[in-house]
Motif scaffolding. Structure first.
Motif, short mmCIF file in Angstrom:
data_model
loop_
_atom_site.label_atom_id
_atom_site.label_comp_id
_atom_site.label_asym_id
_atom_site.label_seq_id
_atom_site.Cartn_x
_atom_site.Cartn_y
_atom_site.Cartn_z
N LEU A 199 36.19 46.96 32.87
CA LEU A 199 35.25 46.17 33.66
C LEU A 199 35.74 44.73 33.81
N ASP A 200 36.26 44.18 32.73
CA ASP A 200 36.75 42.80 32.77
C ASP A 200 37.81 42.62 33.85
N GLN A 201 38.70 43.60 33.98
CA GLN A 201 39.76 43.49 34.98
C GLN A 201 39.19 43.52 36.39
N TYR A 202 38.25 44.42 36.62
CA TYR A 202 37.65 44.51 37.96
C TYR A 202 36.89 43.23 38.31
N GLN B 211 33.00 45.81 44.81
CA GLN B 211 32.26 46.37 45.93
C GLN B 211 32.69 47.82 46.18
N ASN B 212 31.70 48.74 46.17
CA ASN B 212 31.96 50.16 46.44
C ASN B 212 33.08 50.72 45.58
N ASN B 213 33.09 50.34 44.33
CA ASN B 213 34.14 50.75 43.40
C ASN B 213 33.59 51.81 42.46
N GLN B 214 33.93 53.07 42.72
CA GLN B 214 33.38 54.17 41.93
C GLN B 214 33.91 54.19 40.50
N VAL B 215 35.15 53.74 40.31
CA VAL B 215 35.71 53.69 38.96
C VAL B 215 34.97 52.64 38.14
N LEU B 216 34.67 51.52 38.77
CA LEU B 216 33.90 50.47 38.09
C LEU B 216 32.53 51.01 37.68
N LEU B 217 31.88 51.73 38.58
CA LEU B 217 30.55 52.27 38.28
C LEU B 217 30.61 53.28 37.13
N TYR B 218 31.68 54.07 37.09
CA TYR B 218 31.85 55.02 35.99
C TYR B 218 31.98 54.27 34.66
N ASN B 219 32.80 53.22 34.66
CA ASN B 219 32.97 52.43 33.44
C ASN B 219 31.70 51.68 33.07
#
Length: 270
Positions: A105-108, A115-123
């Motif tokens: 999450l820190d990197q994102y 925005q619209n980042n599914q990997v971020l939402l998973y994390n």
């Protein structure tokens, strides 16, 4: 098979301070995300939790039938159903998973890639609920109802694992500028209400599976305008209507015996 859980909880007040710590003032996920650079390590729990609540509330807002409901109302639904899961309460495995999710999450967030980042939402899901046990329960968007415009709402949670449903009710107390999760079934401590109910319908039992009909009192009547009149879901059996202006004490106003007409039972004030 879906089951409905009986809710017996105390009145819970949620003030307009809204969320967790200093990040509670943010009610837009993008605005909160842009403050990332100022977040201290010890604040990550509150920061990512608030971001999660906001994202989930914004997802609810995309449903057409919810477009007119204020985001802060939806936010309070999510916050009630998915309370914070502090790091200090996690087991070692949970802490390890949260730490790994935090690094991602820190990197994102550093790169403003949220925005619209599914990997971020998973994390994000992993961060707030690393054990994957707390948040199987979600707000059921299809069960959100505005029972009294801008003042009283019904919403339901659905546990995707057990298919259990629970109904909740949120009252926007304008006098105190507070959101309150309330129980619409009178407490057993309300002796006066139950004495009246027993007098007219001694075998009556409250049904929690279905949401009731709720209406406000007469605006032109100062003694009545602040009351909410509650009528449980009708099923062609005995039914009642009762009122309250604080969701702590209730007054029986009408009853309907099976096969008969409604009759008023509220005693006039002297």
């Amino acid at each position: 098979m879906k089951r409905n859980i009986t809710i017996l909880f105390a009145l819970l007040s949620i003030s307009f301070a809204f969320g967790q710590g200093k990040y509670g003032k943010y009610l837009n996920s993008k605005k909160l995300a842009l403050t990332y650079k100022s977040v201290k390590p010890a604040e990550k729990d509150d920061y990512y939790q608030q971001y999660y609540w906001l994202v989930k509330a914004e997802q609810l807002k995309t449903f057409p039938h919810l477009k007119d409901i204020k985001p802060v109302v939806l936010y309070n639904f999510v916050k009630k159903v998915n309370p914070q899961n502090p790091t200090k309460k996690l087991d070692d495995r949970g802490k390890e998973l949260r730490k790994t999710a935090e690094l991602s999450l820190d990197q994102y967030f550093k790169n403003k890639n949220f925005q619209n980042n599914q990997v971020l939402l998973y994390n994000l899901e992993t961060y707030v609920d690393p054990s994957q046990g707390e948040y199987f329960t979600k707000v059921d968007a299809e069960k959100i109802k505005e029972l009294v415009p801008k003042e009283f709402f019904g919403f339901a949670s659905l546990n995707k694992k057990t298919m259990e449903e629970t109904n909740y009710y949120l009252w926007v107390d304008k006098k105190k500028d507070e959101f309150k999760i309330v129980d619409i079934v009178p407490s057993e401590k309300d002796k006066k209400f139950y004495a009246s109910l027993k007098q007219y319908l001694p075998k009556y039992k409250f049904e929690r599976k279905y949401m009731p009909t709720v209406k406000k009192g007469t605006k032109a009547d100062k003694t009545d305008k602040d009351f909410f009149y509650i009528m449980p879901f009708e099923r062609n059996v005995d039914n009642i209507e009762y009122k309250t202006d604080d969701f702590e004490t209730f007054t029986l106003s009408q009853i309907k015996r099976e096969g008969e007409e409604w009759i008023g039972v509220e005693k006039p004030k002297k």
